[in-house]
Scaffold this active site. Structure first.
Site, short mmCIF file in Angstrom:
data_model
loop_
_atom_site.label_atom_id
_atom_site.label_comp_id
_atom_site.label_asym_id
_atom_site.label_seq_id
_atom_site.Cartn_x
_atom_site.Cartn_y
_atom_site.Cartn_z
N TYR A 63 0.85 -1.19 0.00
CA TYR A 63 0.00 0.00 0.00
C TYR A 63 0.88 1.24 0.00
CZ TYR A 63 -4.17 -2.76 1.34
OH TYR A 63 -5.22 -3.64 1.40
N PHE A 210 -13.04 -3.88 0.15
CA PHE A 210 -13.87 -3.01 -0.67
C PHE A 210 -15.33 -3.04 -0.20
CE2 PHE A 210 -10.91 -3.46 -4.63
CZ PHE A 210 -10.01 -2.62 -4.04
N PRO A 211 -15.58 -2.82 1.09
CA PRO A 211 -16.95 -2.91 1.60
C PRO A 211 -17.89 -1.86 1.00
CG PRO A 211 -15.52 -1.94 3.26
CD PRO A 211 -14.63 -2.45 2.17
N LEU A 212 -17.31 -0.76 0.46
CA LEU A 212 -18.13 0.27 -0.17
C LEU A 212 -17.91 0.32 -1.68
CD1 LEU A 212 -17.68 3.13 2.46
CD2 LEU A 212 -19.52 1.45 2.29
N PRO A 220 -21.69 -3.08 -3.27
CA PRO A 220 -22.39 -4.36 -3.11
C PRO A 220 -23.89 -4.23 -2.92
CG PRO A 220 -21.18 -3.78 -1.11
CD PRO A 220 -20.81 -2.76 -2.15
#
Length: 285
Positions: A63, A210-212, A220
């Site tokens: 990252y 990547f929950p959003l 999602p």
């Protein structure tokens, strides 16, 4: 009727962490191929996250961009580390010339990657290390035994406390569990949580990345349904998306990431958002 959401999870039966944590990918850059961000902003975001109750930070040695790297920002911002802070990292992907992690480390390279994370973070032991398999697409089905065995050896040496796997299918998870205990699974959150029941039964954390949506595709949840529920609750769509993720299962941990103080505060406020059964039903359509 509101949905009861348990706020903490016991990782490996010994580390109590808040289920709403923080993903560090966007601290150093907006996207892997994008320009580096201001490191002072990243440091401020990290310090504010911990002030607001975050004690689970998800990071990786890849990252970063140019002279700005998430692990170095974490060390600068948060050392000396709080006793309850859990830092999770991932090894496996290797950045290509454009910064995108398009390569994959061999078993012989994994020790060096773990040791580099220890140095950059200023730690003697990493709380949680995932073997991240494959590229940006879904699980590829290849054997992970040789590579996971290297991490299991490092755990036996005391350099790693807990082991996880990322971007895996059921067979790969079973392969890893046959070698050493797995305490966390990190797969992409696209609505497919096929491994979640196994994780629930085994006491394994399920940590969708990547929950959003991650800025690389649609989120999602259906945007129209999400907007309607958010308007009804006086919340933002991001807050509703995070709250719905936490409501899915007490084994789910959320790690939304941002490089913005405003977005950080918005995301973490989802911890206080209570969704009702009708809200969840509306989100599912």
């Amino acid at each position: 009727m509101g949905v009861m959401t348990i706020k903490t999870f016991s990782l490996g039966g010994e580390l109590t962490i808040n289920r709403l944590g923080f993903g560090a990918m966007r601290l150093a850059m907006g996207a892997f191929a994008g320009p580096a961000r201001d490191p002072e902003t990243g440091i401020a975001v990290l310090r504010r996250a911990v002030e607001l109750g975050v004690n689970h930070i998800d990071t990786a040695g890849f990252y970063g961009r140019d002279a700005v790297w998430a692990n170095e920002l974490i060390r600068t911002a948060l050392t000396p580390y709080r006793d309850d802070l859990v830092i999770a990292t991932k090894v496996g992907p290797l950045p290509g010339p454009n910064g995108v992690p398009s390569g994959q480390a061999t078993a012989d390279q994994l020790r060096g990657l773990v040791e580099a994370d220890l140095r950059c973070l200023g730690l003697n032991r990493l709380n949680l290390v995932y073997l991240r398999v494959g590229g940006m697409t879904g699980p590829g089905g290849e054997s992970i035994a040789e590579r996971f065995a290297v991490l299991a050896e490092l755990r036996a040496e005391g350099l790693i406390q807990h082991l996880g796997v990322s971007n895996v299918d059921g067979a790969q998870l079973a392969e890893a569990r046959g070698i050493a205990p797995v305490t966390a699974v990190q797969n992409r959150h696209t609505g497919d949580t096929g491994l979640l029941p196994e994780c629930e039964e085994a006491g394994i954390a399920y940590v969708p990345y990547f929950p959003l949506g991650g800025g690389v595709g649609s989120g999602p949840l259906d945007a129209e349904r999400l907007g309607k529920v958010a308007a009804r609750l006086g919340a933002t769509p991001a807050q509703v998306a995070i709250a719905s993720l936490l409501a899915k299962s007490p084994s789910v941990l959320a790690i939304p990431g941002t490089g913005s103080l405003d977005h950080l505060e918005e995301n973490l406020a989802a911890n206080d958002l209570s969704l009702r059964d009708e809200d969840l039903s509306d989100l599912r359509g």
